[in-house]
Design a protein around this motif. Structure first.
Motif, PDB file in Angstrom:
ATOM      1  N   ARG A 190       0.839  -1.201   0.000  1.00  0.00           N
ATOM      2  CA  ARG A 190       0.000   0.000   0.000  1.00  0.00           C
ATOM      3  C   ARG A 190       0.871   1.247   0.000  1.00  0.00           C
ATOM      4  NH1 ARG A 190      -2.322  -3.440   3.690  1.00  0.00           N
ATOM      5  NH2 ARG A 190      -4.397  -4.207   3.180  1.00  0.00           N
ATOM      6  N   ASP A 191       0.273   2.365  -0.411  1.00  0.00           N
ATOM      7  CA  ASP A 191       0.956   3.658  -0.326  1.00  0.00           C
ATOM      8  C   ASP A 191       0.824   4.208   1.085  1.00  0.00           C
ATOM      9  OD1 ASP A 191       1.106   3.192  -2.995  1.00  0.00           O
ATOM     10  OD2 ASP A 191      -0.156   4.872  -3.621  1.00  0.00           O
ATOM     11  N   GLY A 192       1.810   4.977   1.530  1.00  0.00           N
ATOM     12  CA  GLY A 192       1.713   5.606   2.833  1.00  0.00           C
ATOM     13  C   GLY A 192       3.024   6.209   3.288  1.00  0.00           C
ATOM     14  N   GLU A 193       2.984   6.783   4.489  1.00  0.00           N
ATOM     15  CA  GLU A 193       4.180   7.378   5.094  1.00  0.00           C
ATOM     16  C   GLU A 193       4.681   6.441   6.189  1.00  0.00           C
ATOM     17  OE1 GLU A 193       5.500  11.148   7.930  1.00  0.00           O
ATOM     18  OE2 GLU A 193       3.515  11.126   6.989  1.00  0.00           O
ATOM     19  N   ILE A 194       5.946   6.081   6.122  1.00  0.00           N
ATOM     20  CA  ILE A 194       6.527   5.176   7.107  1.00  0.00           C
ATOM     21  C   ILE A 194       6.727   5.930   8.424  1.00  0.00           C
ATOM     22  CG2 ILE A 194       8.505   3.721   7.684  1.00  0.00           C
ATOM     23  CD1 ILE A 194       8.925   3.313   4.679  1.00  0.00           C
ATOM     24  N   ILE A 195       6.125   5.415   9.497  1.00  0.00           N
ATOM     25  CA  ILE A 195       6.260   6.076  10.801  1.00  0.00           C
ATOM     26  C   ILE A 195       7.034   5.213  11.806  1.00  0.00           C
ATOM     27  CG2 ILE A 195       4.137   7.410  10.476  1.00  0.00           C
ATOM     28  CD1 ILE A 195       2.806   5.418  12.439  1.00  0.00           C
ATOM     29  N   LYS A 196       7.215   3.920  11.476  1.00  0.00           N
ATOM     30  CA  LYS A 196       7.993   3.051  12.358  1.00  0.00           C
ATOM     31  C   LYS A 196       8.569   1.923  11.522  1.00  0.00           C
ATOM     32  CE  LYS A 196       7.668   0.270  16.597  1.00  0.00           C
ATOM     33  NZ  LYS A 196       6.760  -0.257  17.647  1.00  0.00           N
ATOM     34  N   MET A 197       9.853   1.615  11.772  1.00  0.00           N
ATOM     35  CA  MET A 197      10.509   0.574  10.982  1.00  0.00           C
ATOM     36  C   MET A 197      11.599  -0.084  11.816  1.00  0.00           C
ATOM     37  SD  MET A 197      12.043   0.976   7.155  1.00  0.00           S
ATOM     38  CE  MET A 197      12.549  -0.435   6.183  1.00  0.00           C
ATOM     39  N   ILE A 198      11.442  -1.376  12.067  1.00  0.00           N
ATOM     40  CA  ILE A 198      12.440  -2.146  12.797  1.00  0.00           C
ATOM     41  C   ILE A 198      12.904  -3.269  11.880  1.00  0.00           C
ATOM     42  CG2 ILE A 198      12.914  -3.568  14.830  1.00  0.00           C
ATOM     43  CD1 ILE A 198      10.605  -2.124  16.227  1.00  0.00           C
ATOM     44  N   VAL A 215      32.328  -7.001  -3.081  1.00  0.00           N
ATOM     45  CA  VAL A 215      33.058  -8.187  -3.510  1.00  0.00           C
ATOM     46  C   VAL A 215      32.139  -9.405  -3.608  1.00  0.00           C
ATOM     47  CG1 VAL A 215      35.253  -7.372  -2.594  1.00  0.00           C
ATOM     48  CG2 VAL A 215      33.717  -8.684  -1.110  1.00  0.00           C
ATOM     49  N   LYS A 216      30.960  -9.294  -2.961  1.00  0.00           N
ATOM     50  CA  LYS A 216      30.058 -10.440  -2.979  1.00  0.00           C
ATOM     51  C   LYS A 216      28.646 -10.006  -2.585  1.00  0.00           C
ATOM     52  CE  LYS A 216      29.518 -15.094  -1.033  1.00  0.00           C
ATOM     53  NZ  LYS A 216      30.034 -16.065  -0.029  1.00  0.00           N
ATOM     54  N   TYR A 217      27.668 -10.660  -3.182  1.00  0.00           N
ATOM     55  CA  TYR A 217      26.265 -10.469  -2.799  1.00  0.00           C
ATOM     56  C   TYR A 217      25.787 -11.713  -2.051  1.00  0.00           C
ATOM     57  CZ  TYR A 217      26.261  -6.641  -6.176  1.00  0.00           C
ATOM     58  OH  TYR A 217      26.548  -5.475  -6.866  1.00  0.00           O
ATOM     59  N   GLU A 218      25.086 -11.469  -0.946  1.00  0.00           N
ATOM     60  CA  GLU A 218      24.536 -12.574  -0.165  1.00  0.00           C
ATOM     61  C   GLU A 218      23.024 -12.394  -0.033  1.00  0.00           C
ATOM     62  OE1 GLU A 218      24.718 -14.463   4.344  1.00  0.00           O
ATOM     63  OE2 GLU A 218      26.358 -13.187   3.633  1.00  0.00           O
ATOM     64  N   ALA A 219      22.278 -13.439  -0.405  1.00  0.00           N
ATOM     65  CA  ALA A 219      20.811 -13.377  -0.345  1.00  0.00           C
ATOM     66  C   ALA A 219      20.332 -13.909   1.002  1.00  0.00           C
ATOM     67  CB  ALA A 219      20.207 -14.205  -1.473  1.00  0.00           C
ATOM     68  N   VAL A 220      19.426 -13.152   1.667  1.00  0.00           N
ATOM     69  CA  VAL A 220      18.898 -13.534   2.969  1.00  0.00           C
ATOM     70  C   VAL A 220      17.380 -13.411   2.959  1.00  0.00           C
ATOM     71  CG1 VAL A 220      20.984 -12.809   4.179  1.00  0.00           C
ATOM     72  CG2 VAL A 220      19.081 -11.198   3.931  1.00  0.00           C
ATOM     73  N   HIS A 221      16.756 -13.950   3.979  1.00  0.00           N
ATOM     74  CA  HIS A 221      15.306 -13.823   4.167  1.00  0.00           C
ATOM     75  C   HIS A 221      15.060 -12.520   4.944  1.00  0.00           C
ATOM     76  CE1 HIS A 221      11.211 -15.577   4.654  1.00  0.00           C
ATOM     77  NE2 HIS A 221      11.193 -14.765   5.690  1.00  0.00           N
ATOM     78  N   ALA A 222      14.653 -11.466   4.253  1.00  0.00           N
ATOM     79  CA  ALA A 222      14.438 -10.162   4.893  1.00  0.00           C
ATOM     80  C   ALA A 222      13.354 -10.270   5.955  1.00  0.00           C
ATOM     81  CB  ALA A 222      14.067  -9.118   3.860  1.00  0.00           C
ATOM     82  N   ASP A 223      13.575  -9.581   7.075  1.00  0.00           N
ATOM     83  CA  ASP A 223      12.638  -9.635   8.194  1.00  0.00           C
ATOM     84  C   ASP A 223      12.569  -8.259   8.837  1.00  0.00           C
ATOM     85  OD1 ASP A 223      10.945 -10.424  10.195  1.00  0.00           O
ATOM     86  OD2 ASP A 223      12.485 -11.438  11.374  1.00  0.00           O
ATOM     87  N   ALA A 224      11.348  -7.674   8.925  1.00  0.00           N
ATOM     88  CA  ALA A 224      11.207  -6.330   9.493  1.00  0.00           C
ATOM     89  C   ALA A 224       9.755  -6.075   9.887  1.00  0.00           C
ATOM     90  CB  ALA A 224      11.663  -5.271   8.492  1.00  0.00           C
ATOM     91  N   ASP A 225       9.556  -5.172  10.848  1.00  0.00           N
ATOM     92  CA  ASP A 225       8.228  -4.662  11.211  1.00  0.00           C
ATOM     93  C   ASP A 225       8.133  -3.240  10.687  1.00  0.00           C
ATOM     94  OD1 ASP A 225       7.524  -6.995  12.526  1.00  0.00           O
ATOM     95  OD2 ASP A 225       8.318  -6.313  14.445  1.00  0.00           O
ATOM     96  N   ILE A 226       7.172  -3.003   9.818  1.00  0.00           N
ATOM     97  CA  ILE A 226       7.046  -1.695   9.162  1.00  0.00           C
ATOM     98  C   ILE A 226       5.611  -1.202   9.332  1.00  0.00           C
ATOM     99  CG2 ILE A 226       7.327  -0.414   7.008  1.00  0.00           C
ATOM    100  CD1 ILE A 226       9.088  -2.845   6.081  1.00  0.00           C
ATOM    101  N   TYR A 227       5.462   0.029   9.822  1.00  0.00           N
ATOM    102  CA  TYR A 227       4.149   0.642  10.016  1.00  0.00           C
ATOM    103  C   TYR A 227       4.058   1.927   9.201  1.00  0.00           C
ATOM    104  CZ  TYR A 227       3.584  -2.576  13.931  1.00  0.00           C
ATOM    105  OH  TYR A 227       3.486  -3.704  14.708  1.00  0.00           O
ATOM    106  N   ILE A 228       2.911   2.100   8.557  1.00  0.00           N
ATOM    107  CA  ILE A 228       2.701   3.307   7.769  1.00  0.00           C
ATOM    108  C   ILE A 228       1.446   4.039   8.254  1.00  0.00           C
ATOM    109  CG2 ILE A 228       3.792   2.352   5.703  1.00  0.00           C
ATOM    110  CD1 ILE A 228       0.876   2.046   4.571  1.00  0.00           C
TER     111      ILE A 228
END
Length: 275
Positions: free
Chosen positions: A64-72, A107-120
């Motif tokens: 969704r569109d919005g303004e990010i107010i919290k991001m961990i 020198v290298k790219y590493e792929a990970v499972h992104a994990d975050a709490d994001i509030y808009i």
């Protein structure tokens, strides 16, 4: 079935069939008491544990569109920060980590499972319309009574049933010789109340109260989904035909949809020559 001989019943076979047909039932007791077959069942209590999330590499995308107010961010590379605006489909946290050397070259790219709490924070439009004239029902005071008998597959009804314009209630009672001796028959009582459709018009106070109540129920449904309402900018306008509630709610909600990551080509290895 009702009326069959007790000698033809096997309580152990009935219990086994119930367990076979309904796997969720962990315990069954079948017994005969007088002329009644009594079944007692107990369902299993399954505690559903939270399954471990898929650990394959992924990005976190804004749905969704919005303004990010919290991001961990717990894992991954943030592409946005608190105060930024985000668009639907935009990557908020990348699942690609850049490993750099002392000269800050990748020198290298590493792929990970992104994990975050994001509030808009965003605005959610609201519109609801209520006609001032509405259709309802009222009782006429006329009633009809009836009765019916059931015995096995036999059914006899003595009642003047009319479907249109009548509200019907049926109460059925089993028949017993003693507390434990139930007969395979019952008697029912039918009550019919006549009603008619009428048109009424809300007063301004009634329709305004109904509009606010509808808005409150809508807000409650949002909050049940974990949405916070920070501001209410809904106005109610009433004319001789309709009551219109329109405006917007400013809400705070959690977003972040996992999406497969695109792994870039690894940088070419560098070689150095001594001159």
């Amino acid at each position: 079935r009702h009326g069959m001989a007790k000698e033809r019943l096997s309580c152990s076979e009935i219990a086994a069939e119930i367990r076979k047909k309904y796997p969720d039932i962990t315990w069954v007791s079948a017994k005969l008491e007088g002329t009644r077959l009594l079944l007692t069942v107990r369902e299993g209590i399954f505690i559903q544990t939270t399954e471990e999330k898929d650990k394959s590499a992924c990005d976190i995308m804004a749905e969704r569109d919005g303004e990010i107010i919290k991001m961990i961010t717990r894992r991954g590379l943030p592409r946005k920060k608190v105060g930024d605006l985000c668009k639907k489909g935009e990557i908020l946290v990348s699942g690609i980590l850049e490993l750099k050397d002392d000269s800050q070259e990748v020198v290298k790219y590493e792929a990970v499972h992104a994990d975050a709490d994001i509030y808009i924070k965003r605005q959610k439009a609201y519109y609801h319309e209520i006609p001032m004239i509405y259709e309802t029902y009222e009782w006429t005071g006329k009633k009809k009574k009836g009765i019916y008998l059931k015995a096995g597959r036999f059914y006899l009804e003595i009642a003047d049933r009319t479907k249109n314009g009548w509200y019907q209630i049926a109460e059925e009672q089993k028949m017993y010789l003693t507390k434990s001796f139930q007969l395979p028959c019952s008697i029912g009582y039918i009550t019919q109340n006549q009603y008619r459709k009428i048109k009424k018009e809300y007063t301004r106070e009634e329709v305004k109260k109904l509009a606010w109540h509808t808005l409150q129920r809508y807000e409650e449904k949002l909050m049940q989904k974990g949405v916070q309402i920070s501001e209410n900018n809904v106005k109610i306008e009433i004319d001789h035909k309709t009551c219109v509630s329109k405006g917007f709610l400013e809400i705070i909600e959690k977003i972040g949809e996992e999406t497969p990551v695109e792994i870039p080509e690894q940088p070419a290895e560098r070689t150095t020559e001594d001159g």
